[in-house]
Write a protein that holds these residues in place. Structure first.
Motif, PDB file in Angstrom:
ATOM      1  N   UNK A   1       0.843  -1.198   0.000  1.00  0.00           N
ATOM      2  CA  UNK A   1       0.000   0.000   0.000  1.00  0.00           C
ATOM      3  C   UNK A   1       0.878   1.247   0.000  1.00  0.00           C
ATOM      4  N   UNK A   2       0.581   2.177  -0.920  1.00  0.00           N
ATOM      5  CA  UNK A   2       1.373   3.401  -1.017  1.00  0.00           C
ATOM      6  C   UNK A   2       0.455   4.606  -0.785  1.00  0.00           C
ATOM      7  N   UNK A   3       0.298   4.953   0.473  1.00  0.00           N
ATOM      8  CA  UNK A   3      -0.564   6.087   0.834  1.00  0.00           C
ATOM      9  C   UNK A   3       0.198   7.384   0.588  1.00  0.00           C
ATOM     10  N   UNK A   4      -0.416   8.306  -0.139  1.00  0.00           N
ATOM     11  CA  UNK A   4       0.228   9.579  -0.473  1.00  0.00           C
ATOM     12  C   UNK A   4      -0.367  10.671   0.414  1.00  0.00           C
ATOM     13  N   UNK A   5       0.382  11.090   1.428  1.00  0.00           N
ATOM     14  CA  UNK A   5      -0.094  12.181   2.286  1.00  0.00           C
ATOM     15  C   UNK A   5       0.092  13.516   1.576  1.00  0.00           C
ATOM     16  N   UNK A   6      -0.848  14.419   1.778  1.00  0.00           N
ATOM     17  CA  UNK A   6      -0.796  15.733   1.142  1.00  0.00           C
ATOM     18  C   UNK A   6      -0.343  16.789   2.153  1.00  0.00           C
ATOM     19  N   UNK A   7       0.417  17.763   1.638  1.00  0.00           N
ATOM     20  CA  UNK A   7       0.812  18.904   2.460  1.00  0.00           C
ATOM     21  C   UNK A   7      -0.383  19.835   2.639  1.00  0.00           C
ATOM     22  N   UNK A   8      -0.272  20.765   3.553  1.00  0.00           N
ATOM     23  CA  UNK A   8      -1.353  21.749   3.741  1.00  0.00           C
ATOM     24  C   UNK A   8      -1.595  22.533   2.458  1.00  0.00           C
ATOM     25  N   UNK A   9      -0.523  22.843   1.726  1.00  0.00           N
ATOM     26  CA  UNK A   9      -0.666  23.580   0.465  1.00  0.00           C
ATOM     27  C   UNK A   9      -1.389  22.732  -0.576  1.00  0.00           C
ATOM     28  N   UNK A  10      -1.112  21.443  -0.601  1.00  0.00           N
ATOM     29  CA  UNK A  10      -1.793  20.563  -1.556  1.00  0.00           C
ATOM     30  C   UNK A  10      -3.264  20.396  -1.194  1.00  0.00           C
ATOM     31  N   UNK A  11      -3.552  20.291   0.081  1.00  0.00           N
ATOM     32  CA  UNK A  11      -4.955  20.219   0.514  1.00  0.00           C
ATOM     33  C   UNK A  11      -5.683  21.494   0.109  1.00  0.00           C
ATOM     34  N   UNK A  12      -5.037  22.607   0.282  1.00  0.00           N
ATOM     35  CA  UNK A  12      -5.632  23.890  -0.128  1.00  0.00           C
ATOM     36  C   UNK A  12      -5.897  23.894  -1.631  1.00  0.00           C
ATOM     37  N   UNK A 174      -4.245  13.284  -7.090  1.00  0.00           N
ATOM     38  CA  UNK A 174      -4.008  13.561  -8.507  1.00  0.00           C
ATOM     39  C   UNK A 174      -4.732  12.558  -9.408  1.00  0.00           C
ATOM     40  N   UNK A 175      -5.123  11.450  -8.831  1.00  0.00           N
ATOM     41  CA  UNK A 175      -5.955  10.474  -9.535  1.00  0.00           C
ATOM     42  C   UNK A 175      -7.167  10.168  -8.663  1.00  0.00           C
ATOM     43  N   UNK A 176      -8.189   9.595  -9.311  1.00  0.00           N
ATOM     44  CA  UNK A 176      -9.446   9.352  -8.608  1.00  0.00           C
ATOM     45  C   UNK A 176      -9.294   8.373  -7.448  1.00  0.00           C
ATOM     46  N   UNK A 177      -8.609   7.279  -7.707  1.00  0.00           N
ATOM     47  CA  UNK A 177      -8.496   6.235  -6.685  1.00  0.00           C
ATOM     48  C   UNK A 177      -7.032   6.043  -6.288  1.00  0.00           C
ATOM     49  N   UNK A 178      -6.748   6.354  -5.045  1.00  0.00           N
ATOM     50  CA  UNK A 178      -5.439   6.107  -4.443  1.00  0.00           C
ATOM     51  C   UNK A 178      -5.632   5.181  -3.242  1.00  0.00           C
ATOM     52  N   UNK A 179      -4.527   4.668  -2.728  1.00  0.00           N
ATOM     53  CA  UNK A 179      -4.578   3.975  -1.442  1.00  0.00           C
ATOM     54  C   UNK A 179      -4.843   5.002  -0.348  1.00  0.00           C
ATOM     55  N   UNK A 180      -5.514   4.599   0.732  1.00  0.00           N
ATOM     56  CA  UNK A 180      -6.020   3.256   1.019  1.00  0.00           C
ATOM     57  C   UNK A 180      -7.473   3.099   0.578  1.00  0.00           C
ATOM     58  N   UNK A 181      -7.932   1.855   0.454  1.00  0.00           N
ATOM     59  CA  UNK A 181      -9.364   1.615   0.382  1.00  0.00           C
ATOM     60  C   UNK A 181      -9.987   1.963   1.734  1.00  0.00           C
ATOM     61  N   UNK A 182     -11.221   2.473   1.702  1.00  0.00           N
ATOM     62  CA  UNK A 182     -11.902   2.898   2.931  1.00  0.00           C
ATOM     63  C   UNK A 182     -13.236   2.148   3.019  1.00  0.00           C
ATOM     64  N   UNK A 183     -13.230   0.947   3.610  1.00  0.00           N
ATOM     65  CA  UNK A 183     -14.462   0.170   3.688  1.00  0.00           C
ATOM     66  C   UNK A 183     -15.511   0.838   4.592  1.00  0.00           C
ATOM     67  N   UNK A 184     -16.765   0.499   4.345  1.00  0.00           N
ATOM     68  CA  UNK A 184     -17.875   1.000   5.160  1.00  0.00           C
ATOM     69  C   UNK A 184     -18.260   0.004   6.248  1.00  0.00           C
TER      70      UNK A 184
END
Length: 259
Positions: A1-12, A174-184
């Protein structure tokens, strides 16, 4: 699993894609009236997205033909817009759509009543929306991925509803589906630890009856196995030091979500 964390600037930077995604969802949802085809709703969505310089995130994604997924009544997800699918009084329709702006993707969904719907369907929509909010509230730093699923599952099952297993939320950027999956569904204190910078789409898919699903031959449409209605609500959120904030929202409601 390659989770890509975003910086505050990227979240903005993601907030503009989120704003436009929320706007198109609101406009298309308001147009979901008896007599309207799902293809008309799809064309409206694309028009709104492109008018503001966005790109329909769904169109062509994996070969999907529409700018929205239009899932009516017992269709859970991925309904293909069609001129033959005419909305009728008493239907419910899940509209799932998103926009790409400056390379960032926003993704959101809402289930709308068409005309006057039954009390049973009203309750399904109310509970499923609340499941989404419960899942979002659990998306806090230090919690685990399973806490989100557990929050959704426990509320849905307390109403004897089925929680879909095969289709889940997801990371997004940057893409629609990234890791992780988030089950309900899930166990508390289980799974990866939620960290600031994690951006995910939380999207409960809740069935009035069985949780079992029935994929259609078109390769996209998924229905409930028992033919009972299904509801679907989704928002893109970011985990921050102060808690979850909403990305797919029009107005300035991006304060941390209340407990």
């Amino acid at each position: 699993m390659a989770v890509i964390l975003k910086s505050l600037a990227e979240i903005e930077a993601m907030k503009e894609a989120g704003r436009l995604s929320a706007k198109v969802l609101r406009i298309v949802g308001a147009a979901a009236k008896p007599g309207v085809s799902t293809l008309e709703l799809d064309r409206l969505a694309e028009e709104v997205i492109r008018a503001e310089g966005g790109i329909p995130a769904f169109k062509g994604y994996g070969g999907f033909p529409g700018s929205i997924c239009a899932s009516v009544n017992d269709t859970i997800v991925h309904g293909i817009p069609s001129a033959k699918t005419i909305l009728r009084d008493g239907d419910i329709i899940s509209i799932d759509t998103g926009a790409t702006v400056d390379g960032w993707v926003g993704d959101n969904a809402w289930t709308y009543p068409v005309g006057r719907i039954s009390e049973e369907k009203k309750k399904l929509l109310q509970v499923t929306e609340q499941c989404m909010w419960e899942g979002i509230a659990a998306a806090r730093p230090g919690n685990r991925l399973g806490d989100i699923g557990h929050a959704v599952q426990s509320l849905a099952e307390s109403h004897m509803y089925g929680v879909v297993r095969e289709y889940v939320g997801h990371g997004i950027g940057r893409v629609m589906h990234e890791d992780p999956n988030v089950p309900n569904y899930g166990r508390r204190h289980w799974g990866i630890t939620l960290e600031p910078g994690l951006v995910i789409a939380i999207e409960p898919m809740i069935n009035m009856g069985t949780r079992k699903t029935k994929p259609m031959n078109d390769g996209w449409t998924v229905k409930t196995r028992d033919g009972k209605p299904s509801a679907h609500f989704e928002k893109t959120i970011a985990v921050t030091q102060d808690g979850p904030i909403l990305i797919t929202v029009e107005e300035d409601h991006r304060r941390p979500v209340d407990d």
